[in-house]
Motif scaffolding. Structure first.
Motif, short mmCIF file in Angstrom:
data_model
loop_
_atom_site.label_atom_id
_atom_site.label_comp_id
_atom_site.label_asym_id
_atom_site.label_seq_id
_atom_site.Cartn_x
_atom_site.Cartn_y
_atom_site.Cartn_z
N ARG A 229 0.87 -1.17 0.00
CA ARG A 229 0.00 0.00 0.00
C ARG A 229 0.90 1.22 0.00
O ARG A 229 1.40 1.64 1.05
N ASP A 230 1.14 1.78 -1.19
CA ASP A 230 2.17 2.81 -1.29
C ASP A 230 1.74 4.17 -0.74
O ASP A 230 2.51 5.13 -0.79
N SER A 231 0.53 4.26 -0.19
CA SER A 231 0.12 5.51 0.45
C SER A 231 0.33 5.49 1.97
O SER A 231 0.28 6.54 2.62
N HIS A 233 2.11 5.31 5.53
CA HIS A 233 3.37 5.65 6.20
C HIS A 233 3.26 5.18 7.64
O HIS A 233 2.63 5.82 8.48
N ASP A 325 -10.75 8.66 1.15
CA ASP A 325 -9.84 9.74 1.54
C ASP A 325 -9.49 9.70 3.02
O ASP A 325 -9.05 10.70 3.59
N GLY A 349 -6.00 5.55 3.26
CA GLY A 349 -5.15 5.83 2.12
C GLY A 349 -5.56 5.20 0.81
O GLY A 349 -4.74 5.04 -0.09
N VAL A 352 -6.01 8.65 -1.43
CA VAL A 352 -5.11 9.79 -1.19
C VAL A 352 -3.68 9.31 -1.33
O VAL A 352 -3.39 8.11 -1.22
N ASP A 353 -2.78 10.25 -1.59
CA ASP A 353 -1.38 9.88 -1.82
C ASP A 353 -0.66 9.50 -0.54
O ASP A 353 0.31 8.73 -0.58
N ARG A 354 -1.11 10.02 0.60
CA ARG A 354 -0.39 9.77 1.85
C ARG A 354 -1.38 9.63 3.00
O ARG A 354 -2.30 10.45 3.14
N ARG A 489 9.04 4.17 3.17
CA ARG A 489 8.14 5.23 3.66
C ARG A 489 7.98 5.23 5.18
O ARG A 489 7.65 6.26 5.76
#
Length: 709
Positions: A229-231, A233, A325, A349, A352-354, A489
């Motif tokens: 899940r690249d969003s 952190h 979101d 996420g 949304v990007d992050r 991340r």
């Protein structure tokens, strides 16, 4: 059974180009003009629509698993197939799925415990062909009327059967539900040619194998993708005291992006933290399985509409809640499994990007894990005793009728009966449960292996907290993701860690909130079923035998006083600390009783006589009340009992009120403050209050240090 490898790409020959184009149009209607089918989505859809196969899709949250079954539904319905039947575990998930289906022009209805008045018209719509998708809660699968009258027709006429959140089928999974186990029988009895799809985002290799086997097909297609899940952190922030964790949340919540979820391990913690955050000016709401359904729905809508900064929720807000979101997830307390943790953080996420994912572990987490572990499948003698009771009865027995005869609490008893039902040893019928008389063996080895797996998962969660490596990689390896690698991340990958400091003023405010003493304890109003013959009581407790609403210093599950109370009960018999005594005095000072107590009576204890009597005498002294004496415990210490009937029987004859204490109660001519150390089921207080009322007390005011829930 060996699992087929995931194909490298779509399995569509050239002749299927038209079908894929149609599938793409369906997807755009569902997800927007920019949507395109992933290769594995098309592979699954093709297998269901053309091959009429059985497939298991294990893909990350937000990947688009629901798109597979909605698109397949449109294609199958267009070719004359019956409605899709989706077994779905949560009402929140059902609501989201119905909304999603409507966007694609798919008419979906649901059958669950919250809409029983709508069942008949819904069934009429199904028979008329007006329903494309019928969502069913797993609990319906063994409702006698639904199972015997409705389910066979649905299964025979279904165009597609979908098992959502399929990890619930497996007792190796983090959220095993006995009702899901019935699906194996349902799937085995489906007419040939009805495709089946099972989906989940959180299944390791063992769970995947187990679920695939339960699909009852030798050639089940398994599509398992990377879980990155690249969003997200990920971070862990360690703070020793509960008040510092809560203060940290209060000081950082406003800096977290958008709106999100704050997860807690207990209902009590959800309410405590929500109250603290509201005191600090945040728009938040508490959410748990005990929240009224209408309030839960409103809270979900408020979060979806960004009217709330956060829902402070237990795991009741989990599978299926879809807010693309969602900007953050914070856990105050660690779940007992990395897989369960990954499932919950997957809510964030998606669109949304992050998204920030932060875990604030606590020392009390292991105590809570131990409690949940205590609810595992009962030992064989208890199971055998239950089967013997059902055999001897010769008629159906309700769960309530079984309780007085089996030493299990209601929830654990029902769980055991559901497992026995799936195993064929009992059957649920109108009026309750009956024994089938079939041979049944206790699978001790499997239960022990499952318990061992739970212990391993808990150790893995502790390892996650301590790891200096990539956090997402750690979680993905727990899910046996072959593509797991450093995310680049998380706090460990970047070297950027959230500060672990809080202001002293913030910590003090949180401490004041968490140590705010006092919990109202409702008295028992009804006697448990099944004790009339031996104890002579049944139905409503007579008003002149009842206690008044009582008070406790705190709950053992609290993150404030709970920690101190657990430490007290873990040690030897001693006096309460000055700090704890002062807090109890504050509870008394805030108690809005109609008449001031006229005396203090304690409940004698085998294990903590010094603690209980000392507390009662000190309270009498500081309140300038007479200490009238205490109940005397008889016989050996009472073994722990797990349900109301068993507990009531054990305490009924275990306490005696000495004649001189009874005389002092009569002479006091006013309410009696009845003091004990802890309250679990409430029956000790109930029996003691009845004796005091019979002795002439006009009212009894129960006071205890701790309640267990």
């Amino acid at each position: 059974m060996s699992l087929p490898e995931t194909p490298p790409g779509p399995a569509d020959p050239a002749s299927d180009d038209g079908l894929r184009a149609e599938a793409e149009r369906c997807l755009r209607a569902l997800a927007g003009e920019g949507a395109r089918l992933r290769d594995d989505q098309w592979t699954a859809i093709h297998a269901l629509v053309v091959g009429r196969r059985r497939a298991l899709v294990v893909q990350r949250t937000g990947w688009g698993k629901s798109a597979v079954y909605f698109v397949a539904t449109r294609l199958l319905r267009g070719r004359g197939a019956g409605p899709t039947v989706i077994v779905s575990p949560l009402l929140a998930l059902m609501r989201n799925q119905i909304d999603a289906a409507a966007r694609a022009g798919i008419h979906a209805r649901t059958i669950n415990s919250a809409n029983t008045d709508d069942w008949e018209p819904i069934f009429a719509e199904v028979e008329a062909g007006a329903v494309d998708v019928l969502l069913v809660s797993p609990e319906r699968l063994n409702n006698p009327d639904f199972r015997d009258l409705v389910l066979p027709k649905l299964a025979a006429g279904a165009g597609l059967v979908v098992v959502d959140e399929a990890h619930c089928i497996s007792d190796w999974g983090h959220d095993f539900r006995p009702d899901y186990r019935r699906l194996r029988t349902l799937l085995a009895e489906l007419p040939p040619g009805i495709p089946v799809l099972a989906t989940t985002a959180t299944a390791n290799a063992r769970v995947t194998q187990d679920v695939a086997e339960q699909l009852a097909a030798d050639d089940a297609l398994v599509l398992r993708g990377a879980l990155e899940r690249d969003s997200l952190h990920l971070a862990v922030v360690r703070l020793a005291e509960p008040e510092r964790r809560i203060a940290w949340l209060g000081e950082h919540l406003g800096t977290l992006p958008g709106s999100g979820i704050v997860y807690t391990l207990t209902v009590a913690a959800a309410h405590e933290i929500a109250g603290y955050l509201r005191d600090r000016g945040y728009e938040v709401a508490a959410y748990s399985g005990q929240t009224d359904p209408a309030e839960r729905l409103q809270a979900e809508r408020d979060l979806l509409d960004n009217k709330l900064k956060a829902l402070v929720a237990t795991s009741a807000l989990g599978m299926g809640f879809d807010k693309p979101d969602l900007g953050f997830i914070v856990h105050v307390g660690a779940p007992q499994s990395p897989v369960a943790y990954y499932q919950q953080i997957g809510r964030a996420g998606r669109g949304v990007d992050r998204a920030e994912v932060i875990l604030l572990p606590g020392r009390e987490d292991r105590d809570i894990w131990a409690y949940f572990a205590s609810l595992a499948f009962p030992p064989e003698p208890v199971v055998r005793a239950t089967l013997d009771v059902l055999e001897a009865a010769g008629r159906p027995l309700s769960t309530g009728a079984l309780e007085p005869r089996v030493d299990l609490g209601r929830a654990r008893l029902e769980m055991m009966l559901k497992v026995l039902d799936v195993d064929g040893a009992v059957r649920r019928v109108k009026g309750g449960w009956t024994a089938t008389g079939r041979d049944w063996s206790y699978d001790r080895e499997r239960y022990e292996r499952v318990a061992g797996e739970r212990t391993r998962e808990q150790r893995a969660m502790l390892d996650y907290l301590a790891t200096e490596g990539c956090r997402e990689e750690f979680l993905r390896r727990q899910l046996d993701d072959p593509a797991a690698g450093p995310c680049g991340r998380c706090d460990n990958c970047t070297g950027r860690h959230w500060p672990a400091e809080v202001s002293e003023a913030g910590a003090a405010k949180a401490r004041d909130r968490l140590r705010r003493p006092g919990v109202e304890v409702a008295p028992r109003r009804m006697w448990p079923t099944g004790v009339k013959d031996d104890l002579g009581v049944s139905g409503r407790i007579a008003p002149d035998h009842q206690a008044e609403p009582g008070r406790a210093l705190g709950r053992l599950t609290d993150i404030g006083w709970g920690n101190r109370l657990r430490e007290l009960f873990a040690g030897s018999d001693t006096d309460v600390s000055p700090e704890m005594f002062d807090a109890v005095v504050k509870v008394l000072a805030a108690w809005d009783w109609s008449s001031r107590p006229a005396g203090v009576v304690t409940i004698g204890s085998h294990t903590r006589p010094r603690l209980v009597e000392g507390l009662g005498r000190r309270l009498a002294e500081i309140g300038r009340l007479p200490y009238l004496g205490g109940f005397v415990p008889l016989g050996e210490p009472i073994p722990r009992r797990h349900n109301s009937a068993q507990r009531l029987r054990s305490v009924w004859h275990a306490l005696t009120l000495p004649d001189d204490v009874a005389a002092a109660v009569r002479e006091a001519d006013g309410p009696i403050l009845l003091v004990d150390d802890r309250m679990e089921t409430g029956w000790t207080m109930t029996v003691a209050a009845r004796r005091l009322r019979e002795a002439g007390a006009p009212a009894v005011l129960p006071l205890t240090l701790a309640v267990t829930t």
